[in-house]
Motif scaffolding. Structure first.
Motif, short mmCIF file in Angstrom:
data_model
loop_
_atom_site.label_atom_id
_atom_site.label_comp_id
_atom_site.label_asym_id
_atom_site.label_seq_id
_atom_site.Cartn_x
_atom_site.Cartn_y
_atom_site.Cartn_z
N SER A 21 -32.26 -14.57 21.35
CA SER A 21 -32.06 -15.07 19.99
C SER A 21 -32.73 -14.12 19.02
O SER A 21 -33.81 -13.59 19.30
CB SER A 21 -32.66 -16.48 19.84
OG SER A 21 -32.62 -16.92 18.50
N PHE A 22 -32.10 -13.91 17.85
CA PHE A 22 -32.63 -13.03 16.82
C PHE A 22 -32.92 -13.83 15.55
O PHE A 22 -32.18 -14.76 15.21
CB PHE A 22 -31.63 -11.91 16.47
CG PHE A 22 -31.40 -10.92 17.57
CD1 PHE A 22 -32.14 -9.75 17.65
CD2 PHE A 22 -30.42 -11.15 18.54
CE1 PHE A 22 -31.92 -8.82 18.66
CE2 PHE A 22 -30.19 -10.24 19.55
CZ PHE A 22 -30.95 -9.07 19.61
N ALA A 23 -33.98 -13.45 14.85
CA ALA A 23 -34.32 -14.06 13.57
C ALA A 23 -34.32 -12.97 12.49
O ALA A 23 -34.93 -11.91 12.67
CB ALA A 23 -35.68 -14.74 13.63
N PHE A 24 -33.64 -13.25 11.39
CA PHE A 24 -33.59 -12.34 10.25
C PHE A 24 -34.23 -13.03 9.06
O PHE A 24 -33.71 -14.04 8.56
CB PHE A 24 -32.14 -11.97 9.92
CG PHE A 24 -31.47 -11.12 10.96
CD1 PHE A 24 -31.54 -9.74 10.92
CD2 PHE A 24 -30.77 -11.72 12.01
CE1 PHE A 24 -30.93 -8.96 11.89
CE2 PHE A 24 -30.15 -10.95 12.98
CZ PHE A 24 -30.23 -9.57 12.93
N ALA A 72 -29.18 -8.16 4.42
CA ALA A 72 -29.25 -6.70 4.47
C ALA A 72 -29.88 -6.25 5.78
O ALA A 72 -29.44 -5.27 6.39
CB ALA A 72 -30.03 -6.17 3.27
N ASP A 73 -30.92 -6.96 6.24
CA ASP A 73 -31.51 -6.64 7.54
C ASP A 73 -30.47 -6.80 8.65
O ASP A 73 -30.44 -6.00 9.60
CB ASP A 73 -32.70 -7.57 7.82
CG ASP A 73 -33.95 -7.18 7.05
OD1 ASP A 73 -33.88 -6.24 6.24
OD2 ASP A 73 -34.99 -7.82 7.26
N VAL A 133 -31.93 -4.61 11.72
CA VAL A 133 -33.38 -4.66 11.94
C VAL A 133 -33.83 -6.13 11.79
O VAL A 133 -34.25 -6.56 10.72
CB VAL A 133 -34.15 -3.76 10.96
CG1 VAL A 133 -35.64 -3.77 11.33
CG2 VAL A 133 -33.61 -2.35 10.99
N PRO A 134 -33.73 -6.92 12.86
CA PRO A 134 -34.20 -8.31 12.79
C PRO A 134 -35.71 -8.38 12.69
O PRO A 134 -36.42 -7.44 13.05
CB PRO A 134 -33.70 -8.93 14.10
CG PRO A 134 -33.54 -7.77 15.02
CD PRO A 134 -33.17 -6.58 14.17
N SER A 135 -36.20 -9.50 12.20
CA SER A 135 -37.66 -9.70 12.14
C SER A 135 -38.25 -9.85 13.53
O SER A 135 -39.38 -9.42 13.78
CB SER A 135 -37.99 -10.93 11.29
OG SER A 135 -37.54 -10.77 9.97
N PRO A 170 -37.43 -5.22 15.98
CA PRO A 170 -36.70 -4.33 16.88
C PRO A 170 -35.38 -3.85 16.28
O PRO A 170 -35.01 -4.22 15.15
CB PRO A 170 -36.45 -5.22 18.09
CG PRO A 170 -36.20 -6.56 17.45
CD PRO A 170 -37.09 -6.63 16.23
N LEU A 171 -34.67 -3.04 17.04
CA LEU A 171 -33.30 -2.69 16.70
C LEU A 171 -32.37 -3.78 17.23
O LEU A 171 -32.58 -4.32 18.33
CB LEU A 171 -32.92 -1.33 17.31
CG LEU A 171 -33.67 -0.12 16.74
CD1 LEU A 171 -33.32 1.14 17.52
CD2 LEU A 171 -33.35 0.07 15.25
#
Length: 873
Positions: free
Chosen positions: A302-305, A315-316, A321-323, A477-478
């Protein structure tokens, strides 16, 4: 012999309102972010990212270069002139043919989405059977069985970390069963014994993905597979659209679905004896709870932006570039809990008009344990003997001072006292006030009540290394390769899939063969603080009841409670804001090395003088990341004035009730994280606080039979009943998704939000009394982003959202079949007048930074109608 059986079947298909959700505009979706230009305040976080952007854009980008500045029109002034992110700079998963297509298009204005067309469906079948019989030898014997089987298709499984937008529904499947056996035996005229034995089983599959399953992560632009810096798919059966968390919405498949079977065994016995004016009662209860969990703890990632790179979450997402990135692996675990309690009390009839109750209770209190000791704990500086290769601070059951419950058990005593007094004065002024003998009752009471530790603590303490791992990227991370840090290109160990060791390691059977290096830094762990104790309430009340005439009763009461030692969740290894601030400027670090900032507490920094800092966290050190304690340091208080009037007439039954109350706490649940440096900073209104609450219930027998004596079969038996509620709203919860506090308390599955709050300046809130006008509910200009290095000075909850004015009505017709049988027809309506109710704990968006901050975004359901038949015999 007596028997009873019943069955109730429910079939529901209902549209669910998504609420009003901020989404990217059509221009945003093409990379033209002019409407978000004011948010693009970030700078390129490191040389690796600068190099990648230079390669994609075809012009030079440097570390610490601003992404956008006002009036920037050339690439020599900022990274993205005119606030335009060309598609060639987008990450692979962000491309239109990959994940962008799953973000809903705006359908309300230019930047919001809302729908009620997606529905939930429910099939629920429940039934029970009861058998009672009497025996001269055994007394009254009873047996009861209950079963409930259900399937729920939930379009918005947010409770399982799932989507708040359509397309990613989840199934909840389950069956509950209860068996209860009882024996009530009298001994002579003054003694009664009541024995109860019960078994309850609940088996559920919660959050099983039903929407978005099928597309592989590779087809979405991610690098995948063991040995790569990409994602290793741990649950291929539910592989689907990746779970993404934005500031205002969540998309993708749910991440915390699980199969769980719970068993509860209980035995209780109460014995009563009357001796003169004393009614004595004593009892005991023991129970054993088992929670057997086969989890999916973010198996596929899972990714958080949150805008930590550019200042804008979208924009991230575009530049990739996720948080943070989260992924977890775990084998099954088996929570266990034991409880025993005993009491003795005396109800003493002191006089005919005065009764005094005195009692005391003993409780055996324990925290939850795991059958195979898979749950570790945090204890600063202690080195484990169970796993000698573990870092100092990570300990396991059977280590010194670490029981299998992680916290020593307690054996508290809790007193209770109460009285009931009915004044018998019949003359004079006092006689008129109390109404004479039997007309007034005065009651008061006080009691201490210990609370068992809630079972969901075992879920958030789920297995950690070496029995499981909750991985959180140590730095932003990327997107396509989440095991590579965006700023400096550091490649982190890809620990998945895990190889689990044999169970039941202990001090007497240690396991020295575990390599802990793949687990660095350990993140997402939650452990009870070893010095914890047990929560308890002090409840007290005083009430006066006065009867008027033969069928009207007035009651006025004060009720309050003080809760102590409530569980709070707080970081056990927070970032050091002062250190991060000192490393936040390019001049403070070595050339072309990362600067410290939000969500980067775990990165490595090199100061201008050459000193190396392995992150900014402490006191557990760099082997640990955002790991939390559950500490029993919380408290709350509740005070209320309660008044009611009840009238029972020949045709009208009416009850009016009003409560004026206030509840305050530091955290309303363990999902409300608190500041580890100041637990009281978040002390505010409780999330459920309702200042004013008025409820009227009524039933009126319609006198239609008076219309015609000949047609009584048509006019008799009609009645109308209803509930009217007038209430103030729930408190508005203020939050922010950022990490300007530099403490790194980003959500980790336990707490739903970071501890950060915005700053607020004094001024009028200007609450909007008519949310239908579309204007903000409160004065949002008072709020601003919290200053870097500070947690924010706004209160988590200080004012209330929109209230409720609601009418539920029912029309009933009773057909008398025989003296003991009747068939009742019911036409029931909820929100009868279809009044828009902007009521609920999440009705107002309090997330600072969201485009709909301050707006009313949810409403209660519209008018609902149902028809029912009820047969009584």
């Amino acid at each position: 012999m007596f028997y009873f059986a019943d069955y109730q079947g429910s079939r529901l298909s209902q549209g669910v309102d998504s609420g009003v959700i901020p989404v990217p505009t059509l221009a945003d979706r093409s990379g033209h972010l002019a409407d978000q230009a004011a948010s693009l305040t970030g700078e390129v976080s490191g040389q690796n990212l600068a190099t990648l952007l230079s390669q994609k854009l075809g012009y030079t980008v440097t570390a610490n270069e601003p992404y956008y500045t006002p009036d920037c029109v050339f690439s020599t002034q900022c990274v993205f002139p005119n606030a335009i992110i060309p598609q060639r700079a987008w990450a692979a998963p962000s491309q239109p043919n990959h994940l962008l297509q799953y973000i809903p298009l705006p359908n309300v204005g230019t930047d919001t989405f809302s729908t009620g067309s997606v529905g939930k469906t429910l099939r629920d079948d429940k039934g029970s059977f009861r058998l009672d019989g009497t025996s001269e030898r055994w007394g009254l014997l009873s047996a009861y069985y209950y079963a409930d089987d259900y399937t729920l298709n939930n379009p918005y499984p947010t409770g399982q970390g799932g989507a708040s937008v359509p397309g990613f529904a989840a199934l909840n499947l389950g069956r509950g069963q209860l068996v209860n056996l009882g024996d009530t035996k009298t001994f002579g005229a003054s003694m009664v014994n009541e024995l109860r034995v019960s078994y309850m089983r609940s088996a559920n599959n919660v959050g099983q993905p039903a929407g978005g399953v099928g597309p592989s992560l590779a087809s979405q632009g991610f690098v995948t597979g063991p040995g790569t810096p990409g994602i290793v798919v741990l649950a291929p059966k539910i592989e689907g659209i990746e779970n993404l968390v934005f500031n205002s919405f969540v998309m993708g498949t749910p991440i915390t679905n699980l199969t769980q079977a719970n068993n509860t065994y209980a035995l209780s016995n109460n014995f009563s004896k009357v001796i003169g004016t004393h009614s004595l009662k004593a009892g005991v209860r023991v129970s054993l709870e088992q929670v057997n969990v086969n989890p999916n703890p973010t198996f596929n990632g899972s990714f958080a932006f949150h805008g930590s790179e550019t200042g804008s979450d979208f924009a991230d997402f575009l530049i990739g570039v996720p948080s943070q990135y989260n992924q977890a692996d775990s084998q099954a675990f088996y929570g266990r809990h034991k409880y025993a309690g005993a009491f003795v009390q005396d109800s003493w009839r002191v006089r005919s008009d005065l009764t005094l109750n005195i009692g005391v209770r003993w409780d055996l209190m324990q925290y939850w344990s795991e059958k195979y000791n898979q749950i570790p704990a945090l204890n600063l500086g202690q080195r484990s003997k169970v796993y000698p290769t573990a870092w100092p601070g990570l300990v396991y059951p059977t280590d010194a001072g670490v029981p299998n419950t992680l916290v020593p058990q307690g054996n508290p005593l809790s007193p209770r006292v109460g009285l009931a007094y009915s004044p018998s004065k019949a003359d004079g002024l006092l006689g008129k006030i109390v109404g004479g003998p039997g007309k007034t009752s005065i009651r008061a009471g006080f009691g201490m009540f210990y609370t068992v530790i809630q079972g969901n603590t075992i879920a958030i303490d789920e297995p950690q290394p070496p029995y499981g791992l909750s991985y959180t990227s140590p730095a932003p991370p990327l997107f396509a390769t989440p095991f590579i840090s965006a700023a400096d290109g550091t490649v982190h160990v890809q620990p998945f899939p895990l190889t689990f060791p044999p169970l039941n390691a202990s001090v007497n059977h240690p396991n020295p063969n575990i390599d802990y290096s793949p687990y660095v830094p350990l993140a997402g762990m939650t452990s009870p603080y070893r010095g914890n104790t047990y929560p308890y309430n002090e409840n007290y009340f005083f009430s006066i009841q006065r009867q008027f005439a033969a069928n009207t009763l007035l009651s006025v009461s004060y009720a309050g409670s003080q809760a102590h030692h409530l569980l709070l969740v707080y970081s056990g290894n927070p970032g050091n804001p002062a250190l991060c601030l000192a490393l936040s400027k390019p001049s403070a670090v070595a050339p072309e090395t990362p600067t410290c900032g939000p969500f980067a507490e775990d990165a490595t920094y090199v100061s201008a003088s050459g000193q190396v800092f392995n992150g900014t966290r402490g006191p557990l050190g760099s082997n640990f990341s955002n790991d939390d304690y559950e500490g029993s340091f919380g408290n709350s208080n509740y005070n209320s004035l309660q008044a009611s009037v009840r009238h029972s007439g020949k045709r009208l039954d009416l009850m009016l009730a009003y409560t004026y109350s206030k509840s305050i706490d530091q955290a309303s649940s363990i999902s409300d994280i608190v500041n580890p440096f100041n637990y009281s900073q978040t002390r505010a209104l409780s999330a459920w606080d309702l200042k004013h609450n008025f409820v009227a219930t009524y039933e009126y027998q319609l006198p239609l039979e008076r219309l015609s004596r000949r047609a009584k079969f048509l006019t008799e038996g009609w009645s109308i009943s209803g509930i009217t509620r007038i209430s103030s709203g729930f408190p508005v919860t203020i939050s922010t998704s950022g990490d300007n506090s530099l403490q790194g308390s980003h959500p980790n599955g336990v707490n739903l939000k970071s501890l950060d709050l915005p700053d607020v300046t004094p001024g009028p809130l200007n609450l909007n009394g008519n949310p239908r006008n579309g204007l903000p509910y409160f004065n949002t200009s008072l709020f601003s982003l919290n200053a870097l290095g500070t947690p924010g000075n706004a209160s988590r909850r200080s004012f209330y959202g929109p209230g409720m004015l609601n009418f539920d009505l029912a029309l009933l017709r009773t057909f008398r079949v025989s003296e003991s049988q009747a068939l009742q027809f019911r036409l029931e309506t909820f929100n009868t007048f279809n009044h828009a109710q902007f009521f609920g704990p999440a009705a107002v968006n309090g997330n600072y930074g969201a485009s709909l901050f301050g707006q009313v975004v949810q409403a209660a359901p519209p008018r609902l109608m149902q028809v029912a038949l009820k047969f009584t015999f």
